[in-house]
Design an enzyme around this catalytic site. Structure first.
Site, PDB file in Angstrom:
ATOM      1  N   TYR A  84     -14.769 -12.959  -0.528  1.00  0.00           N
ATOM      2  CA  TYR A  84     -15.467 -11.758  -0.992  1.00  0.00           C
ATOM      3  C   TYR A  84     -16.721 -12.145  -1.778  1.00  0.00           C
ATOM      4  O   TYR A  84     -17.797 -11.565  -1.583  1.00  0.00           O
ATOM      5  CB  TYR A  84     -14.552 -10.916  -1.883  1.00  0.00           C
ATOM      6  CG  TYR A  84     -13.722  -9.911  -1.138  1.00  0.00           C
ATOM      7  CD1 TYR A  84     -14.320  -8.840  -0.469  1.00  0.00           C
ATOM      8  CD2 TYR A  84     -12.336 -10.006  -1.102  1.00  0.00           C
ATOM      9  CE1 TYR A  84     -13.552  -7.899   0.217  1.00  0.00           C
ATOM     10  CE2 TYR A  84     -11.561  -9.074  -0.414  1.00  0.00           C
ATOM     11  CZ  TYR A  84     -12.172  -8.034   0.244  1.00  0.00           C
ATOM     12  OH  TYR A  84     -11.425  -7.112   0.923  1.00  0.00           O
ATOM     13  N   ARG A 133      -2.786   6.074   0.224  1.00  0.00           N
ATOM     14  CA  ARG A 133      -3.533   6.966   1.096  1.00  0.00           C
ATOM     15  C   ARG A 133      -2.706   7.926   1.937  1.00  0.00           C
ATOM     16  O   ARG A 133      -3.230   8.920   2.414  1.00  0.00           O
ATOM     17  CB  ARG A 133      -4.428   6.113   1.998  1.00  0.00           C
ATOM     18  CG  ARG A 133      -5.415   5.276   1.200  1.00  0.00           C
ATOM     19  CD  ARG A 133      -6.128   4.263   2.064  1.00  0.00           C
ATOM     20  NE  ARG A 133      -5.228   3.256   2.597  1.00  0.00           N
ATOM     21  CZ  ARG A 133      -5.592   2.324   3.466  1.00  0.00           C
ATOM     22  NH1 ARG A 133      -6.839   2.281   3.900  1.00  0.00           N
ATOM     23  NH2 ARG A 133      -4.724   1.442   3.902  1.00  0.00           N
ATOM     24  N   ASP A 148      -6.498  -3.467  -7.766  1.00  0.00           N
ATOM     25  CA  ASP A 148      -7.235  -4.045  -6.650  1.00  0.00           C
ATOM     26  C   ASP A 148      -7.337  -5.547  -6.878  1.00  0.00           C
ATOM     27  O   ASP A 148      -7.391  -6.004  -8.034  1.00  0.00           O
ATOM     28  CB  ASP A 148      -8.635  -3.439  -6.546  1.00  0.00           C
ATOM     29  CG  ASP A 148      -9.354  -3.877  -5.280  1.00  0.00           C
ATOM     30  OD1 ASP A 148      -9.146  -3.236  -4.226  1.00  0.00           O
ATOM     31  OD2 ASP A 148     -10.099  -4.870  -5.327  1.00  0.00           O
ATOM     32  N   ARG A 180      -7.939  11.314  -5.744  1.00  0.00           N
ATOM     33  CA  ARG A 180      -9.152  10.627  -5.290  1.00  0.00           C
ATOM     34  C   ARG A 180     -10.319  11.593  -5.096  1.00  0.00           C
ATOM     35  O   ARG A 180     -11.473  11.168  -5.051  1.00  0.00           O
ATOM     36  CB  ARG A 180      -8.878   9.868  -3.984  1.00  0.00           C
ATOM     37  CG  ARG A 180      -8.058   8.615  -4.173  1.00  0.00           C
ATOM     38  CD  ARG A 180      -8.823   7.484  -4.841  1.00  0.00           C
ATOM     39  NE  ARG A 180      -9.599   6.731  -3.874  1.00  0.00           N
ATOM     40  CZ  ARG A 180     -10.917   6.669  -3.844  1.00  0.00           C
ATOM     41  NH1 ARG A 180     -11.629   7.325  -4.731  1.00  0.00           N
ATOM     42  NH2 ARG A 180     -11.546   5.956  -2.931  1.00  0.00           N
ATOM     43  N   ARG A 210       0.828  -1.209   0.000  1.00  0.00           N
ATOM     44  CA  ARG A 210       0.000   0.000   0.000  1.00  0.00           C
ATOM     45  C   ARG A 210       0.868   1.269   0.000  1.00  0.00           C
ATOM     46  O   ARG A 210       0.494   2.286   0.568  1.00  0.00           O
ATOM     47  CB  ARG A 210      -0.954   0.026   1.201  1.00  0.00           C
ATOM     48  CG  ARG A 210      -2.051  -1.025   1.093  1.00  0.00           C
ATOM     49  CD  ARG A 210      -3.051  -0.882   2.220  1.00  0.00           C
ATOM     50  NE  ARG A 210      -4.048  -1.950   2.169  1.00  0.00           N
ATOM     51  CZ  ARG A 210      -4.756  -2.347   3.210  1.00  0.00           C
ATOM     52  NH1 ARG A 210      -4.571  -1.796   4.396  1.00  0.00           N
ATOM     53  NH2 ARG A 210      -5.642  -3.316   3.087  1.00  0.00           N
TER      54      ARG A 210
END
Length: 359
Positions: free
Chosen positions: A166, A44, A89, A53, A40
């Protein structure tokens, strides 16, 4: 399940570069310094990413090669890491399988029609390799052109167990009750789903190899919910098929999961070249269990990066001491970079690992 074959045409990388450092560790050679990248890392904690974003949702960014490339390269430029992992992703290949989903802010992936019965599994299609996320392959080629001879390019996929969870749960879960209940009570249905997911993952990673990645990582984020015997019965054979396919390409493969302290031997037996260690196991103990003939990746606790540099530096030195200068160590976090992380500390950490391990 198919076996995807591709031939690696990578040239010997220039010495004293990130790509040389990373591949030396992958192939169990002693690099000039321990390679560093962060899970990651493209995201973020970076103001530039947050600004993007504000304009685009995540799936738009993932499916736009220019945007994916821009985000992938951000940590290379900002932190000086030795490898760029493609911004995407783990659910990306599901679209080509006919699965409708969205990624909702602050919630995560949501599957619109979770799997509940045999018909749901039969409705999942197995696409041809080139149909699976062609935009990601374009991004790989674009990133490759930018970092050629400087940094390694890492591709990735979600492992069948995590993808199955998922698909069955429909959203992030704490206990995966629906998925595990199906696995235990309807094993034929479970295995049919895992077969399809394995076949697609093999093709997906094969396409990434052809597009130009130097290595791939298989993320089994939720597999720590299983005991070793359950993992070996319901999951390990499928992961083994995937790593067998990757081995035929000549590209090294990293196997990562969280909460997997009980599974290290079983995960190693599944066939990855480098085993990711999370922050719940000491690196030297984990490496001994994996076997020193394998490489390991990890494993600084990402929460340490929310503290001050002296605390981080001490923990970094502890990880490196436990690695004991053995070939095959890739320095990383035990999980992904947290959003409040100060980017300056990440750059300082990369520089410190390189300086501390210079050979």
């Amino acid at each position: 399940m198919q076996h995807y074959t591709a031939t690696s045409t990578a040239k010997t990388p220039p010495p004293h570069t990130g790509v040389a450092r990373f591949l030396d560790a992958c192939y169990h050679r002693q690099p000039d310094a321990t390679p560093v990248w962060f899970m990651r890392q493209a995201g973020r904690c970076l103001a530039e990413y947050r600004a993007l974003r504000q304009k685009y949702d995540m799936l738009t960014m993932v499916k736009t090669p220019e945007l994916s490339t821009e985000v992938t390269l951000m940590p290379v430029k900002t932190f000086g890491v030795d490898a760029a992992i493609i911004y995407s992703d783990i659910l990306t290949p599901l679209e080509a399988m006919g699965v409708s989903f969205e990624i909702r802010h602050e919630v995560g992936p949501l599957i619109h029609h979770p799997i509940r019965n045999q018909q749901d599994v039969e409705n999942i299609r197995i696409p041809n390799g080139p149909e699976i996320a062609p935009y990601m392959m374009q991004a790989i080629q674009m990133v490759r052109r930018e970092v050629e001879g400087k940094q390694a390019v890492i591709g990735f996929a979600g492992a069948p167990f995590t993808l199955a969870c998922y698909l069955i749960e429909g959203r992030p879960s704490r206990d995966y009750r629906n998925a595990k209940a199906m696995m235990y009570s309807q094993p034929e249905l479970w295995h049919a789903l895992m077969e399809k997911l394995t076949t697609v993952t093999q093709s997906y990673l094969g396409e990434q190899v052809q597009a130009g990645v130097d290595a791939v990582q298989l993320f089994d984020s939720w597999v720590g919910a299983l005991s070793p015997s359950v993992y070996e019965r319901y999951v390990q054979p499928y992961v083994h098929h995937i790593f067998d396919s990757v081995k035929q390409t000549g590209i090294p493969a990293i196997h990562f999961g969280t909460g997997t302290s009980a599974l290290l031997e079983s995960m190693t037996a599944a066939g990855g070249d480098i085993i990711g260690l999370d922050s719940h196991v000491e690196l030297d103990e984990g490496w001994e269990r994996v076997g020193f003939e394998h490489g390991v990746q990890g494993n600084l606790d990402p929460i340490l990066l929310l503290t001050e540099w002296p605390v981080i530096e001490s923990a970094m030195r502890d990880v490196l001491k436990r690695a004991a200068n053995r070939p095959g160590h890739i320095f990383n976090l035990g999980h992904g970079v947290l959003p409040p992380t100060n980017p300056d500390l990440l750059r300082q950490l990369v520089e410190a690992v390189h300086a501390e391990t210079q050979r």
